[in-house]
Write a protein that holds these residues in place. Structure first.
Motif, PDB file in Angstrom:
ATOM      1  N   ALA A 107      45.236  36.285  41.486  1.00 31.78           N
ATOM      2  CA  ALA A 107      44.282  36.554  40.417  1.00 31.78           C
ATOM      3  C   ALA A 107      43.034  37.239  40.966  1.00 31.78           C
ATOM      4  CB  ALA A 107      43.904  35.248  39.713  1.00 31.78           C
ATOM      5  N   PHE A 108      42.574  36.799  42.121  1.00 25.81           N
ATOM      6  CA  PHE A 108      41.370  37.383  42.702  1.00 25.81           C
ATOM      7  C   PHE A 108      41.611  38.780  43.275  1.00 25.81           C
ATOM      8  CE2 PHE A 108      39.516  33.220  42.361  1.00 25.81           C
ATOM      9  CZ  PHE A 108      38.156  33.476  42.245  1.00 25.81           C
ATOM     10  N   ARG A 109      42.865  39.117  43.525  1.00 28.28           N
ATOM     11  CA  ARG A 109      43.160  40.439  44.071  1.00 28.28           C
ATOM     12  C   ARG A 109      43.279  41.517  42.988  1.00 28.28           C
ATOM     13  NH1 ARG A 109      46.336  37.191  47.518  1.00 28.28           N
ATOM     14  NH2 ARG A 109      48.226  37.582  46.323  1.00 28.28           N
ATOM     15  N   LEU A 110      43.206  41.112  41.712  1.00 26.20           N
ATOM     16  CA  LEU A 110      43.260  42.086  40.626  1.00 26.20           C
ATOM     17  C   LEU A 110      41.972  42.910  40.566  1.00 26.20           C
ATOM     18  CD1 LEU A 110      44.767  39.838  37.797  1.00 26.20           C
ATOM     19  CD2 LEU A 110      45.957  41.616  39.092  1.00 26.20           C
ATOM     20  N   GLU A 111      42.082  44.076  39.982  1.00 29.92           N
ATOM     21  CA  GLU A 111      40.895  44.908  39.785  1.00 29.92           C
ATOM     22  C   GLU A 111      39.927  44.198  38.842  1.00 29.92           C
ATOM     23  OE1 GLU A 111      40.056  47.754  41.138  1.00 29.92           O
ATOM     24  OE2 GLU A 111      41.893  47.909  42.347  1.00 29.92           O
ATOM     25  N   LYS A 112      38.628  44.325  39.113  1.00 26.09           N
ATOM     26  CA  LYS A 112      37.638  43.681  38.277  1.00 26.09           C
ATOM     27  C   LYS A 112      37.731  44.174  36.840  1.00 26.09           C
ATOM     28  CE  LYS A 112      34.245  42.479  41.791  1.00 26.09           C
ATOM     29  NZ  LYS A 112      32.819  42.553  42.219  1.00 26.09           N
ATOM     30  N   GLY A 113      37.618  43.235  35.918  1.00 26.05           N
ATOM     31  CA  GLY A 113      37.728  43.556  34.507  1.00 26.05           C
ATOM     32  C   GLY A 113      38.206  42.349  33.724  1.00 26.05           C
ATOM     33  N   PRO A 114      38.385  42.488  32.415  1.00 27.94           N
ATOM     34  CA  PRO A 114      38.798  41.373  31.556  1.00 27.94           C
ATOM     35  C   PRO A 114      40.112  40.721  32.002  1.00 27.94           C
ATOM     36  CG  PRO A 114      38.054  43.224  30.230  1.00 27.94           C
ATOM     37  CD  PRO A 114      38.132  43.726  31.635  1.00 27.94           C
ATOM     38  N   GLU A 115      41.072  41.548  32.434  1.00 28.62           N
ATOM     39  CA  GLU A 115      42.356  40.989  32.853  1.00 28.62           C
ATOM     40  C   GLU A 115      42.183  40.073  34.068  1.00 28.62           C
ATOM     41  OE1 GLU A 115      46.770  42.440  34.439  1.00 28.62           O
ATOM     42  OE2 GLU A 115      45.325  43.904  33.666  1.00 28.62           O
ATOM     43  N   ARG A 116      41.362  40.497  35.005  1.00 27.06           N
ATOM     44  CA  ARG A 116      41.100  39.689  36.189  1.00 27.06           C
ATOM     45  C   ARG A 116      40.393  38.392  35.804  1.00 27.06           C
ATOM     46  NH1 ARG A 116      36.869  39.063  40.047  1.00 27.06           N
ATOM     47  NH2 ARG A 116      37.618  38.833  42.206  1.00 27.06           N
ATOM     48  N   ASP A 117      39.388  38.481  34.911  1.00 30.04           N
ATOM     49  CA  ASP A 117      38.659  37.284  34.485  1.00 30.04           C
ATOM     50  C   ASP A 117      39.601  36.277  33.832  1.00 30.04           C
ATOM     51  OD1 ASP A 117      36.336  38.382  35.423  1.00 30.04           O
ATOM     52  OD2 ASP A 117      35.578  39.009  33.455  1.00 30.04           O
ATOM     53  N   GLN A 118      40.495  36.767  32.991  1.00 35.61           N
ATOM     54  CA  GLN A 118      41.436  35.881  32.312  1.00 35.61           C
ATOM     55  C   GLN A 118      42.398  35.234  33.320  1.00 35.61           C
ATOM     56  OE1 GLN A 118      43.361  38.218  29.290  1.00 35.61           O
ATOM     57  NE2 GLN A 118      41.445  38.600  28.171  1.00 35.61           N
ATOM     58  N   ALA A 119      42.845  36.033  34.292  1.00 32.47           N
ATOM     59  CA  ALA A 119      43.767  35.508  35.300  1.00 32.47           C
ATOM     60  C   ALA A 119      43.086  34.442  36.154  1.00 32.47           C
ATOM     61  CB  ALA A 119      44.284  36.638  36.178  1.00 32.47           C
ATOM     62  N   ILE A 120      41.839  34.683  36.523  1.00 28.34           N
ATOM     63  CA  ILE A 120      41.093  33.702  37.311  1.00 28.34           C
ATOM     64  C   ILE A 120      40.908  32.418  36.514  1.00 28.34           C
ATOM     65  CG2 ILE A 120      38.820  33.180  38.290  1.00 28.34           C
ATOM     66  CD1 ILE A 120      38.647  36.108  39.165  1.00 28.34           C
ATOM     67  N   HIS A 121      40.593  32.562  35.239  1.00 26.78           N
ATOM     68  CA  HIS A 121      40.399  31.389  34.385  1.00 26.78           C
ATOM     69  C   HIS A 121      41.677  30.558  34.327  1.00 26.78           C
ATOM     70  CE1 HIS A 121      39.785  28.960  30.772  1.00 26.78           C
ATOM     71  NE2 HIS A 121      38.487  29.163  30.930  1.00 26.78           N
ATOM     72  N   ARG A 122      42.805  31.213  34.068  1.00 22.77           N
ATOM     73  CA  ARG A 122      44.079  30.486  33.984  1.00 22.77           C
ATOM     74  C   ARG A 122      44.416  29.810  35.309  1.00 22.77           C
ATOM     75  NH1 ARG A 122      45.751  35.172  31.254  1.00 22.77           N
ATOM     76  NH2 ARG A 122      46.731  35.918  33.178  1.00 22.77           N
TER      77      ARG A 122
END
Length: 233
Positions: A107-122
């Protein structure tokens, strides 16, 4: 759970992902060697599960060496069965944590943005829930070790205290991981106050685990004179 936001975890000695070390299939040497690698999986959370398994194993051993009093047979048998079951469950939880750590790092390796925030949250919430389950199982074992401290084979009181030490490590690890994982939600733009409101059960788990640590310390101190009679302090 000890997480890694770096590169994807590697393997040891040419092992493939399908051959990755687990508490179920690997030797102690193989598993601890994997833990020593800077790859995050297994990590501190998996180590917490192993510490719980050690505590359960010691409880099982002491229970097996204990001759029950006339009215304690059923109680001791139930305790022994719980300890054996907990050992197996703790090792499964350790492996589950190791797998979840990889999702957290991804999740932290995703590009910054809404998708990354959602992945980190989950990933953070899932990680906190997993650690809370492990902590709950550890807290439930306190009574059994306490019973053995008072009623178990007195020649094995040192083993009971070592079991308390392993159990304390498991509770402390679970408490730290739940707290850390919840706080990580701030990376997704959430405040601590919002976290407490959105996840009251996980928030209260941290408080319950803190109280459990104090209880373990009290029980350990109560038998220290028997477990360590040469201690001059």
């Amino acid at each position: 759970m000890n997480h890694d936001d770096g590169p994807a975890p590697g393997t040891l000695d040419g092992m493939t992902d399908t051959d990755a070390v687990t508490t179920q299939r690997s030797t102690v040497e193989e598993w601890t060697r994997a833990l020593a690698e800077s790859k995050g999986s297994p990590g501190g959370g998996a180590g917490t599960g192993v510490m719980l398994a050690i505590a359960a194993s010691l409880a099982s051993m002491v229970a097996g060496y204990t001759e029950p009093q006339e009215d304690q047979g059923a109680e001791l048998a139930s305790l022994h069965a719980r300890a054996r079951a907990l050992r197996e469950a703790a090792l499964r939880l350790a492996d589950d944590d190791a797998a979840a750590s990889e999702a957290f790092g991804a999740a932290f390796r995703l590009e910054k943005g809404p998708e990354r925030d959602q992945a980190i949250h989950r990933a953070s919430v899932d990680a906190a829930k997993a650690s809370a389950v492990l902590g709950e199982r550890a807290v439930a074992a306190i009574d059994d070790l306490g019973w053995l401290a008072g009623n178990g084979n007195p020649a094995l009181i040192a083993d009971v205290v070592v079991g308390f030490g392993a159990l304390r490590a498991a509770v402390a690890g679970a408490r730290t991981n739940v707290s850390f994982d919840l706080a990580t939600l701030r990376s997704a733009g959430v405040t601590l106050e919002q976290i407490r409101e959105q996840h009251p059960g996980l928030w209260s788990a941290v408080e319950q685990l803190t109280a459990a640590l104090e209880r373990i310390d009290h029980l350990t101190a109560a038998v220290d004179d028997r477990a360590a009679p040469t201690d001059l302090d």
